[in-house]
Design an enzyme around this catalytic site. Structure first.
Site, PDB file in Angstrom:
ATOM      1  N   GLU A  36       0.836  -1.212   0.000  1.00 47.82           N
ATOM      2  CA  GLU A  36       0.000   0.000   0.000  1.00 47.82           C
ATOM      3  C   GLU A  36       0.865   1.254   0.000  1.00 47.82           C
ATOM      4  O   GLU A  36       0.594   2.211  -0.719  1.00 47.82           O
ATOM      5  CB  GLU A  36      -0.905   0.012   1.249  1.00 47.82           C
ATOM      6  N   CYS A 183     -10.819   2.922 -15.598  1.00 47.34           N
ATOM      7  CA  CYS A 183     -11.161   4.318 -15.303  1.00 47.34           C
ATOM      8  C   CYS A 183      -9.860   5.075 -15.031  1.00 47.34           C
ATOM      9  O   CYS A 183      -9.641   5.617 -13.954  1.00 47.34           O
ATOM     10  CB  CYS A 183     -12.113   4.401 -14.113  1.00 47.34           C
ATOM     11  N   CYS A 190     -14.439   3.892 -21.112  1.00 53.09           N
ATOM     12  CA  CYS A 190     -15.819   3.732 -20.637  1.00 53.09           C
ATOM     13  C   CYS A 190     -16.541   2.588 -21.345  1.00 53.09           C
ATOM     14  O   CYS A 190     -17.431   1.958 -20.767  1.00 53.09           O
ATOM     15  CB  CYS A 190     -16.582   5.042 -20.807  1.00 53.09           C
ATOM     16  N   CYS A 193     -16.154  -0.483 -19.345  1.00 50.26           N
ATOM     17  CA  CYS A 193     -16.401  -0.347 -17.902  1.00 50.26           C
ATOM     18  C   CYS A 193     -17.671  -1.087 -17.470  1.00 50.26           C
ATOM     19  O   CYS A 193     -18.727  -0.903 -18.072  1.00 50.26           O
ATOM     20  CB  CYS A 193     -16.518   1.127 -17.543  1.00 50.26           C
ATOM     21  N   CYS A 199     -22.915   5.006 -14.331  1.00 50.13           N
ATOM     22  CA  CYS A 199     -21.951   6.077 -14.063  1.00 50.13           C
ATOM     23  C   CYS A 199     -22.500   7.416 -14.556  1.00 50.13           C
ATOM     24  O   CYS A 199     -22.720   7.606 -15.747  1.00 50.13           O
ATOM     25  CB  CYS A 199     -20.625   5.759 -14.758  1.00 50.13           C
TER      26      CYS A 199
END
Ligand code: SF4
Length: 322
Positions: A36, A183, A190, A193, A199
């Site tokens: 992370e 994205c 898109c 997606c 969205c």
């Protein structure tokens, strides 16, 4: 029955997600935390190919980080940049004596662990049902809900709204992958997606969020002097915020070193917060006025240096590469 956006996302993740990333096939909180932190400012490919495994080879447990000197941790971070992350990792290891706490609430009390990182560790290592809000997820939420304004508090609210409490682990992984594969920043795909018409920002995704007003980066103009005495070179540990803890050669305001040292060359180094433009000189007759420590080339090889100081090394150490 209508398919929910969360179901569409999970189906997409099942087929297209990156299930084999090493920090996804473990529940060791240290390994997840390390990934992370490394991924906060760096792409997966770079972390995977150059930094994650060598770091774990050197420090296989969090306790080993706690027992190490911060210089050794910085050395393994060399080249990854944003060194505050490495110093915080070390400080966190010391603060919890090498054993990461088991809840997001407690994780957030450690140096450098913000809410999203704490949620990620807790969600992936301990399966706490918490959403994450890293840069990828923020970008998706801005577009999905057509939010122009950058408002962290508001985003957390939306992060919980879209969160899939039934499949928290997969949902978080899927959102991270969607943000880095579909994205994406400049040219979101898109058409590929899973959120599709759910969205709200799909027609004009680049409107969300509003562009940041970026100030030009300041330029620091310096002279770098390589003081040499009996085969050893003068270096000091940097104190400025972004490079703190790294070792470097003497730097002076342009023109303030008053002697005619031997000119080596010029370097330009772009950092996240400034650009360094420096002329470099070799000085064997005059000593620096400030306190420095003296190192042979072999010893310098064991220190953690900034990229600029690595560039400087090329003139005295032909094998050294940036
Ligand atoms: S439809 Fe486009 S803008 Fe919306 S979440 Fe998907 S990729 Fe992003």
């Amino acid at each position: 029955m209508k398919t929910t956006p969360q179901q569409l996302l999970l189906a997409w993740y099942h087929t297209h997600g990156r299930h084999d990333l090493p920090w996804r096939t473990t529940n060791d909180p240290y390994r997840i935390y390390l990934s992370e932190i490394m991924l906060q400012q760096t792409q997966v490919k770079t972390v995977l190919e150059r930094f994650y495994f060598p770091f774990l080879e050197k420090f296989s447990t969090f306790n080993e980080v706690a027992c190490a000197e911060v210089d050794d941790v910085l050395k393994m971070w060399e080249g990854l940049g944003y060194y505050t992350r490495a110093r915080n990792l070390h400080a966190a290891a010391r603060a919890c004596q090498g054993i990461l706490p088991a809840t997001a609430q407690e994780l957030m009390t450690l140096p450098g662990i913000g809410r999203s990182t704490a949620h990620a560790i807790a969600a992936f290592a301990y399966r706490e049902a918490l959403p994450i809000l890293d840069a990828n997820v923020k970008r998706i939420l801005h577009r999905y809900y057509a939010l122009g304004e950058r408002d962290e508090k508001q985003l957390w609210g939306y992060a919980y709204d879209l969160f899939d409490k039934q499949h928290p682990f997969e949902y978080n992984q899927a959102m991270m992958d969607l943000g880095s594969l579909v994205c994406v920043g400049k040219q979101p795909k898109c058409d590929e997606c899973p959120f599709g018409k759910h969205c709200k920002g799909r027609a004009e995704p680049l409107r969300y969020p509003m562009a940041k007003v970026t100030k030009p980066k300041p330029i620091r103009v310096r002279d770098i002097i390589l003081f040499e005495r009996e085969g050893k070179f003068a270096l000091a540990q940097r104190k400025e915020r972004f490079l703190s803890g790294l070792w470097g050669f003497a730097q002076y305001e342009k023109g303030s070193w008053g002697y005619h040292s031997h000119y080596l060359g010029h370097i330009t180094q772009h950092y996240s917060h400034f650009t360094l433009e420096a002329d470099c000189y070799h000085e064997t007759h005059n000593d620096p006025q400030e306190e420095f420590e003296w190192f042979s080339l072999e010893e310098i090889g064991r220190l953690s240096l900034s990229r600029a100081d690595h560039k400087v090394l090329q003139w005295i150490h032909p094998k050294e590469k940036d």
